[in-house]
Design an enzyme around this catalytic site. Structure first.
Site, PDB file in Angstrom:
ATOM      1  N   TYR A  24      -1.096  -0.518  10.677  1.00  0.00           N
ATOM      2  CA  TYR A  24      -1.293  -0.888   9.280  1.00  0.00           C
ATOM      3  C   TYR A  24      -0.147  -0.382   8.408  1.00  0.00           C
ATOM      4  CZ  TYR A  24      -3.401  -1.167   4.642  1.00  0.00           C
ATOM      5  OH  TYR A  24      -3.625  -1.439   3.318  1.00  0.00           O
ATOM      6  N   SER A  57       0.848  -1.192   0.000  1.00  0.00           N
ATOM      7  CA  SER A  57       0.000   0.000   0.000  1.00  0.00           C
ATOM      8  C   SER A  57       0.875   1.229   0.000  1.00  0.00           C
ATOM      9  CB  SER A  57      -0.908   0.012   1.237  1.00  0.00           C
ATOM     10  OG  SER A  57      -1.562   1.257   1.375  1.00  0.00           O
TER      11      SER A  57
END
Length: 232
Positions: A118, A93
């Site tokens: 994350y 990501s």
């Protein structure tokens, strides 16, 4: 693809025993593997640990990639199709650019934030990709990482608090799953990427990852930590 022979297998990819069971099932049913796309992840508003005693974001979003890849590596080395070398594709990501590997508190025991955990795990994906690419040099297997975009999926649907509320507000404006799959498919199939390894992509083109992601010393440190956590 019309006429494709499909088979499904299920596993909890935050649990190491489940990953090993899944890999054994795949090895028992297949003599080779041409492409492995690692694309499992979640974001959590509260800290929790897996059955292995590891913070669940790191366990699912990062260590799951590491363990499944290593468990299937022999099948990949026997793979390849239509003259193309076998490929590993790690869905990371752009959040990795906000990530920091906190070597003093990797699992957020002292301080935890869902987005912080994350971003750290996604940085772990890119660091792992680079470290693995060096180890696979000359093996015929390639590995690359990517940012798929911000996709309208079930991601963060179960997150509570402000995190879950914020995702619910923006979800209608996000990209479709089909568009989100484009870069993964590009890395898995594009003939021009045969032999390309250790890179990071976004929007079907090579992109520059964060400075931390390019730190060879950190790549090696995360590799060592990850192997220790999976008992390799």
């Amino acid at each position: 693809m019309p006429g494709a022979d499909l088979a499904a297998a299920r596993a909890d990819l935050s649990a190491q025993a489940e990953i090993r069971r899944l890999a054994a099932e795949i090895r028992a049913g297949h003599a080779r593997l041409d492409v492995l796309v690692n694309n499992a992840g979640a974001i959590f508003d509260r800290r929790a640990e897996t059955v292995d005693g590891i913070e669940r974001t790191w366990a699912l979003d990062h260590l799951g990639y590491v363990l499944l890849t290593l468990e299937l590596l022999d099948l990949l080395k026997d793979g390849g199709r239509a003259g193309l070398r076998p490929r590993i594709v790690n869905v990371a990501s752009a959040a990795h650019t906000r990530g920091r590997i906190d070597l003093d508190d990797l699992e957020g025991r002292r301080r935890y934030g869902g987005m912080t955990a994350y971003a750290q795990a996604k940085l772990g994906n890119v660091l792992f990709t680079a470290a693995l690419a060096r180890r696979l040099a000359g093996s015929g297997v390639t590995v690359n990482a990517l940012h798929p975009g911000v996709i309208r999926s079930g991601f963060a649907r179960d997150a509570g608090g402000l995190l879950g509320f914020g995702w619910s507000l923006i979800r209608p404006f996000l990209s479709s799953p089909e568009r989100g799959a484009a870069t993964s498919l590009h890395l898995a199939c594009a003939p021009e990427l045969d032999g390309v390894s250790g890179r990071y992509f976004a929007r079907c083109a090579e992109a520059r990852p964060s400075r931390a992601a390019r730190n060879v010393g950190l790549q090696e440190r995360v590799w060592e930590i990850s192997l220790g956590q999976i008992g390799a």
